[in-house]
Design an enzyme around this catalytic site. Structure first.
Site, PDB file in Angstrom:
ATOM      1  N   LEU A   1      13.889  17.396  -2.425  1.00 51.83           N
ATOM      2  CA  LEU A   1      12.680  17.603  -3.098  1.00 51.83           C
ATOM      3  C   LEU A   1      11.498  16.316  -2.676  1.00 51.83           C
ATOM      4  O   LEU A   1      12.144  15.045  -2.976  1.00 51.83           O
ATOM      5  CB  LEU A   1      12.629  17.659  -4.639  1.00 51.83           C
ATOM      6  CG  LEU A   1      13.544  18.808  -5.169  1.00 51.83           C
ATOM      7  CD1 LEU A   1      13.497  18.379  -6.681  1.00 51.83           C
ATOM      8  CD2 LEU A   1      12.763  19.850  -5.004  1.00 51.83           C
ATOM      9  N   HIS A   2      10.265  16.482  -2.430  1.00 52.30           N
ATOM     10  CA  HIS A   2       9.268  15.346  -2.105  1.00 52.30           C
ATOM     11  C   HIS A   2       7.892  15.456  -2.081  1.00 52.30           C
ATOM     12  O   HIS A   2       7.116  14.571  -2.039  1.00 52.30           O
ATOM     13  CB  HIS A   2       9.973  14.839  -0.624  1.00 52.30           C
ATOM     14  CG  HIS A   2       9.399  15.685   0.638  1.00 52.30           C
ATOM     15  ND1 HIS A   2      10.129  16.236   0.990  1.00 52.30           N
ATOM     16  CD2 HIS A   2       8.430  15.580   1.423  1.00 52.30           C
ATOM     17  CE1 HIS A   2       9.363  17.169   2.190  1.00 52.30           C
ATOM     18  NE2 HIS A   2       8.273  16.498   2.226  1.00 52.30           N
ATOM     19  N   ARG A   3       7.452  16.844  -2.425  1.00 48.05           N
ATOM     20  CA  ARG A   3       6.381  17.118  -2.289  1.00 48.05           C
ATOM     21  C   ARG A   3       5.628  16.549  -3.588  1.00 48.05           C
ATOM     22  O   ARG A   3       6.204  16.728  -4.663  1.00 48.05           O
ATOM     23  CB  ARG A   3       5.653  18.707  -2.528  1.00 48.05           C
ATOM     24  CG  ARG A   3       6.473  19.347  -1.316  1.00 48.05           C
ATOM     25  CD  ARG A   3       5.366  19.699  -0.337  1.00 48.05           C
ATOM     26  NE  ARG A   3       6.343  20.080   0.970  1.00 48.05           N
ATOM     27  CZ  ARG A   3       6.231  19.424   2.079  1.00 48.05           C
ATOM     28  NH1 ARG A   3       5.252  18.692   2.375  1.00 48.05           N
ATOM     29  NH2 ARG A   3       6.821  19.926   3.197  1.00 48.05           N
TER      30      ARG A   3
END
Ligand code: UD1
Ligand code: UDP
Length: 392
Positions: free
Chosen positions: A234-236
């Site tokens: 996850l990185h957004r």
């Protein structure tokens, strides 16, 4: 609209291989520059640089690294594993606001292009470095070639969507990896010779490196059994910098009671997890080297992600992928059957086991996701540049 009958597709996708003669010609004075800045850029660009060096061994090939990603685990390790050449320019742009990062990259890329008299700049994907490369090159008269062009999420709150639209508008040549991208570009008036369907160079890297990845010991090291763990990335900012992060992590922690959950944590996400002291029941790791990550991805029971590249790799690997977003700019990953868009909140994860029952694993890969996109991209770049240089 572009013609999509299958004969024409094949003509367009494979048509330029024959131009790879190694005779020394005027074209050997050409200078090709390649821009990279972030983790996915390295993986997409490596096959193009390799194929370009093979196709035009006497021409000059320059690698420009903006330094948008700079930790060893986000940059150096990929140069080593992908056998990318040392950058000719390392611009040390680093982190900051969108304006700061883009502006720093813009001025420094401009200087590099002016200093080297590059003929073309190849820019990958949709990150801030891509936007800066597009603007810098077009303003100093360097041809812009956009790799992975034409993707559209139709969500303008994503910084990547703005970066893609601008890059495509100024690009002299758009290299696309799926037919929906050709249609997206046509809808914006970008068509004809400006667009070439070459396929997916990220899949070239996967095909080339999967045998080495199969030798990775990462599963043993983390104490998990192949096929019996979930892999999470996850990185957004829309997810990791919102209240949803804690809710999503809480559901993942519940799932971790039944199956190990491995979560290699992107630096942006690390800060958010540390701030809230969440994620204690998950197997958290630093960002993993490419080969270890590929190995875990290939043998996961399922992958939970908001990454663009991971949606594509799981499609090729036929591993179920649950995408924690409200949309995707990569619809072929959904129509191919492995990817489900489950929304950016935690709700879509609650019935994960029922969802995984319905995942399809079709035999056929998307067209051009075959390990040969790099040579096709190189043929298109050389053909474009040599035709254009006749008119310079
Ligand atoms: C960027 C791209 C995104 C892409 C992602 C790939 C933009 C707008 N976003 O997001 O499209 O999917 O890369 O991973 O270009 N940081 C470090 N070390 C690093 C790099 C970053 O600590 O080597 C931290 C910094 O605190 C930084 C934050 O991560 O502020 C975000 O980095 P940045 O490059 O701005 O955006 P990404 O989230 O990585
Ligand atoms: N990746 C990696 N190590 C990790 C996470 C991802 O090597 O810990 C690779 C992954 O295999 C894929 C790429 O990074 O090739 C995806 O990059 P990312 O998710 O950062 O960016 P996006 O594709 O969303 O732009």
């Amino acid at each position: 609209m572009p013609n999509h009958n299958s004969t024409d597709r094949r003509a367009q996708i494979g048509g330029t291989h024959a131009r790879s003669a190694h005779l020394r010609t005027m074209s050997d004075n050409h200078k090709y520059a390649y821009l990279v800045g972030t983790r996915p850029n390295f993986i997409k660009m490596a096959p193009v640089v390799d194929a370009m060096r093979a196709l035009r061994p006497f021409a000059e090939h320059l690698l420009i690294h903006t330094g948008q990603h700079y930790d060893d685990s986000m940059s150096r390790v990929f140069f080593e594993e992908l056998n990318l050449p040392r950058p000719d320019f390392f611009l040390e742009v680093g982190s900051g606001s969108h304006a700061f990062q883009t502006a720093a990259a813009l001025t420094r890329i401009e200087s590099a292009l002016i200093e080297t008299h590059a003929d073309v700049l190849v820019i990958p994907g949709d990150v801030n470095s891509t936007l800066a490369g597009a603007l810098a090159a077009t303003k100093v008269g360097v041809s812009v070639i956009h790799l992975e062009s034409g993707l559209r999420s139709r969500d303008r709150s994503m910084p990547e969507e703005i970066n893609r639209i601008v890059a495509d508008q100024v690009a002299d040549l758009c290299l696309v990896h799926s037919w929906s991208a050709v249609e997206n570009l046509a809808a914006e008036g970008i068509e004809g010779d400006r667009v070439r369907m070459v396929g997916n160079t990220m899949i070239d890297s996967l095909v080339r490196h999967l045998p080495s990845a199969e030798r990775s010991q990462i599963a043993d090291h983390l104490g998990v059994e192949k096929g019996h763990y979930l892999l999470v990335t996850l990185h957004r900012p829309s997810l990791v910098e919102s209240q949803d992060l804690a809710l999503v992590v809480a559901v993942l922690e519940d799932l971790a009671e039944d199956i190990p959950v491995i979560f290699p944590v992107h630096p942006r996400t690390r800060e958010a997890l540390d701030r809230r002291e969440i994620g204690g029941r998950l197997t958290l790791t630093p960002p993993l080297p490419y080969l270890d990550f590929l190995s875990l991805e290939a043998h996961a029971r399922a992958v939970v992600t908001d990454s663009g590249g991971v949606q594509e790799e799981t499609t090729f690997l036929r591993v179920p992928c649950l995408t924690l977003r409200d949309n995707t700019e990569r619809p072929v990953t959904v129509t191919s059957g492995t990817n489900q868009i489950i929304g950016s909140g935690p709700d879509g994860l609650r019935d994960i086991w029922a969802r995984l029952e319905s995942v399809q694993r079709p035999e056929e890969q998307p067209e051009g996701w075959d390990g040969m996109a790099g040579p096709r991209a190189a043929a298109a770049i050389v053909e474009f540049n040599e035709a254009f240089s006749d008119t310079r």
